[in-house]
Motif scaffolding. Structure first.
Motif, PDB file in Angstrom:
ATOM      1  N   UNK A  57       0.861  -1.195   0.000  1.00  0.00           N
ATOM      2  CA  UNK A  57       0.000   0.000   0.000  1.00  0.00           C
ATOM      3  C   UNK A  57       0.896   1.243   0.000  1.00  0.00           C
ATOM      4  N   UNK A  58       1.445   1.563  -1.186  1.00  0.00           N
ATOM      5  CA  UNK A  58       2.387   2.690  -1.250  1.00  0.00           C
ATOM      6  C   UNK A  58       1.697   4.034  -1.082  1.00  0.00           C
ATOM      7  N   UNK A  74      -3.467  20.155  -3.542  1.00  0.00           N
ATOM      8  CA  UNK A  74      -4.378  19.086  -3.105  1.00  0.00           C
ATOM      9  C   UNK A  74      -5.815  19.446  -3.481  1.00  0.00           C
ATOM     10  N   UNK A  75      -6.205  20.689  -3.208  1.00  0.00           N
ATOM     11  CA  UNK A  75      -7.563  21.128  -3.554  1.00  0.00           C
ATOM     12  C   UNK A  75      -7.757  21.070  -5.074  1.00  0.00           C
ATOM     13  N   UNK A  76      -6.763  21.561  -5.821  1.00  0.00           N
ATOM     14  CA  UNK A  76      -6.878  21.581  -7.287  1.00  0.00           C
ATOM     15  C   UNK A  76      -6.987  20.165  -7.847  1.00  0.00           C
ATOM     16  N   UNK A  77      -6.184  19.243  -7.288  1.00  0.00           N
ATOM     17  CA  UNK A  77      -6.200  17.860  -7.782  1.00  0.00           C
ATOM     18  C   UNK A  77      -7.529  17.178  -7.502  1.00  0.00           C
ATOM     19  N   UNK A  78      -8.268  17.661  -6.492  1.00  0.00           N
ATOM     20  CA  UNK A  78      -9.591  17.104  -6.192  1.00  0.00           C
ATOM     21  C   UNK A  78     -10.682  17.788  -7.014  1.00  0.00           C
ATOM     22  N   UNK A 181      -2.202  10.275   6.030  1.00  0.00           N
ATOM     23  CA  UNK A 181      -2.352   9.156   5.098  1.00  0.00           C
ATOM     24  C   UNK A 181      -3.739   8.535   5.208  1.00  0.00           C
ATOM     25  N   UNK A 182      -4.673   9.236   5.856  1.00  0.00           N
ATOM     26  CA  UNK A 182      -5.996   8.663   6.137  1.00  0.00           C
ATOM     27  C   UNK A 182      -7.048   9.078   5.110  1.00  0.00           C
ATOM     28  N   UNK A 183      -6.865  10.266   4.513  1.00  0.00           N
ATOM     29  CA  UNK A 183      -7.859  10.783   3.573  1.00  0.00           C
ATOM     30  C   UNK A 183      -7.336  10.758   2.145  1.00  0.00           C
ATOM     31  N   UNK A 184      -7.845  11.681   1.331  1.00  0.00           N
ATOM     32  CA  UNK A 184      -7.442  11.752  -0.078  1.00  0.00           C
ATOM     33  C   UNK A 184      -6.051  12.348  -0.227  1.00  0.00           C
ATOM     34  N   UNK A 185      -5.694  13.281   0.659  1.00  0.00           N
ATOM     35  CA  UNK A 185      -4.375  13.922   0.595  1.00  0.00           C
ATOM     36  C   UNK A 185      -4.040  14.521   1.952  1.00  0.00           C
ATOM     37  N   UNK A 186      -2.764  14.477   2.315  1.00  0.00           N
ATOM     38  CA  UNK A 186      -2.283  15.092   3.553  1.00  0.00           C
ATOM     39  C   UNK A 186      -1.228  16.133   3.226  1.00  0.00           C
ATOM     40  N   UNK A 187      -1.381  17.327   3.806  1.00  0.00           N
ATOM     41  CA  UNK A 187      -0.493  18.448   3.467  1.00  0.00           C
ATOM     42  C   UNK A 187       0.369  18.821   4.672  1.00  0.00           C
ATOM     43  N   UNK A 188       1.678  18.826   4.480  1.00  0.00           N
ATOM     44  CA  UNK A 188       2.636  19.076   5.562  1.00  0.00           C
ATOM     45  C   UNK A 188       3.412  20.367   5.318  1.00  0.00           C
ATOM     46  N   UNK A 208      -3.359   7.481  -3.469  1.00  0.00           N
ATOM     47  CA  UNK A 208      -3.960   7.250  -4.778  1.00  0.00           C
ATOM     48  C   UNK A 208      -2.917   7.560  -5.866  1.00  0.00           C
ATOM     49  N   UNK A 209      -2.561   6.543  -6.627  1.00  0.00           N
ATOM     50  CA  UNK A 209      -1.469   6.690  -7.592  1.00  0.00           C
ATOM     51  C   UNK A 209      -1.775   7.749  -8.662  1.00  0.00           C
TER      52      UNK A 209
END
Ligand SMILES: *Cc1c(COP(=O)(O)O)cnc(C)c1O
Length: 386
Positions: A57-58, A74-78, A181-188, A208-209
């Motif tokens: 599960x990469x 992240x917002x744009x990719x969604x 790593x729990x949702x669609x994207x995590x921002x650090x 999500x690849x």
């Protein structure tokens, strides 16, 4: 200019950075490849691994210029865009909302769960969902997890993606996984006052690849081939498959990031010991308490949010600490009460009662891994005498 010229006996935060980072940065300069290349790839791989990436599960990691850029991508990719609504807390740094606004979307602010648990309230999220809702954003305030089980269940019921703003929360286990790593994207964020730093810096994690690929494209103009690839491979052309940005990082920051990453979990543990000392000191004190009392999960202990018993006392407590030369801060002025969000979206006092009550009582106390426990005792004594 020296940062030692500051007037504080105890400053709000301090960074753990030194010769190892200096040498790593110098090595990049001596090797003369400065822009994104092998060190960035290594930094991304190690960051993903630390947050639970496995061959089965990469996780895909995309390092960028800062967390604001990470949120934007992240917002744009969604697919968040004009007319969409994005549900998020107001108890956060303004970047969380600003990036939704940048895409033409409307931030819809949900209240916090309670004053002792100042992360987004799942019940209020559900009440705010409309046909226009496009995503839910959870912010792991101070490094403590939002109620991700409930939030992800609500999101799944309504077929909505969850973005995690993890600016406060690198390296934090949550149930079987990790925050980010729990949702669609995590921002650090790797800004200078965060738990690990590259000066400025940020990173997006996704499981999500295809989304990882989109984020990589959006980071660099939507171009199908990067500079490193063009430098090292036979001459080839490239195409532009979407209108992207330039949010690339560079090898100097990635080299520093690799050193910082190796220290992260140790430093998070040291921060936990500092928090424990504060709690111990204030256990029998009625005048103030540390937020998240009774919280049972893991935390990165990014900041130390103190709640004074009454909003009216906040000012004099800050003054007493300042007189003792203890630097304090305020996390946060709620986003919905900034002038722009009032005038643009009609928010005002009373819209988020728990968020506003928390903010009115909150004082951020010094927190960093090398903060001496004696200094914590000194701060708590000053607090008791306020
Ligand atoms: C710091 C921070 C950001 C922005 O990070 P930058 O790297 O400075 O852009 C976003 N959200 C939260 C909660 C933050 O604390």
């Amino acid at each position: 200019m020296s940062i030692n010229s500051q007037p504080w006996r105890v400053s709000l935060s301090d960074i753990d950075i030194g010769e190892a980072e200096a040498n790593a940065a110098a090595a990049v300069i001596r090797e003369r490849w400065l822009t994104m290349g092998p060190r960035t790839r290594e930094f991304e791989a190690q960051f993903a691994q630390m947050h639970g990436s496995t061959p089965e599960t990469p996780l895909h990691a995309i390092a960028v210029t800062n967390c604001t850029a990470a949120l934007h991508l992240a917002y744009a990719a969604l697919g968040i865009g004009a007319g969409d609504e994005v549900i998020m807390p107001a108890m956060t740094f303004v970047a969380t909302a600003n990036m939704a606004v940048a895409l033409g979307a409307r931030p819809v602010f949900a209240d916090i769960a309670s004053e002792t648990e100042p992360t987004i309230d799942p019940a209020h999220i559900e009440a705010l969902i409309t046909p226009l809702t496009k995503a839910i954003v959870a912010v792991h305030f101070a490094g403590y997890a939002s109620r991700m089980d409930e939030i992800c269940a609500i999101a799944a019921r309504h077929d909505l993606p969850v973005v995690e703003d993890c600016a406060h929360a690198p390296g934090v286990p949550y149930k079987d996984g990790y925050l980010g790593a729990l949702g669609a994207a995590g921002c650090f964020s790797f800004f200078s006052n965060k738990n690990m730093t590259t000066g400025e810096g940020g990173l997006i994690l996704t499981g999500d690849e295809a989304r990882g690929e989109t984020l990589g494209l959006l980071r660099s103009h939507g171009m199908t081939s990067g500079t490193w690839k063009r430098h090292n491979e036979r001459p080839q052309s490239y195409d532009v498959v979407m209108a992207g940005f330039n949010y690339r990082t560079d090898e100097i920051r990635s080299a520093i990031g690799l050193v910082q990453l190796a220290k992260l979990l140790d430093n998070n543990a040291k921060r936990a010991a500092v928090t424990a000392r504060y709690r111990e000191n204030l256990r029998d004190y009625d005048g103030a308490q540390v937020a998240f009392e009774g919280y049972e999960g893991e935390s990165s202990h990014h900041i130390l949010p103190l709640l004074v018993d009454e909003p009216a006392r906040r000012g004099c407590v800050v003054e007493a600490l300042t007189d003792a030369r203890v630097q304090t801060s305020h996390h946060y002025i709620p986003t919905h009460l900034f002038d722009f969000y009032r005038s643009e979206y009609g928010y005002g006092e009373g819209a988020l009662p728990r968020t506003e009550a928390f903010s009115a009582r909150e004082i951020t106390l010094p927190m960093y891994p090398t903060l001496a426990l004696d200094d914590v005792d000194f701060i708590c004594n000053a607090l008791r005498n306020s």
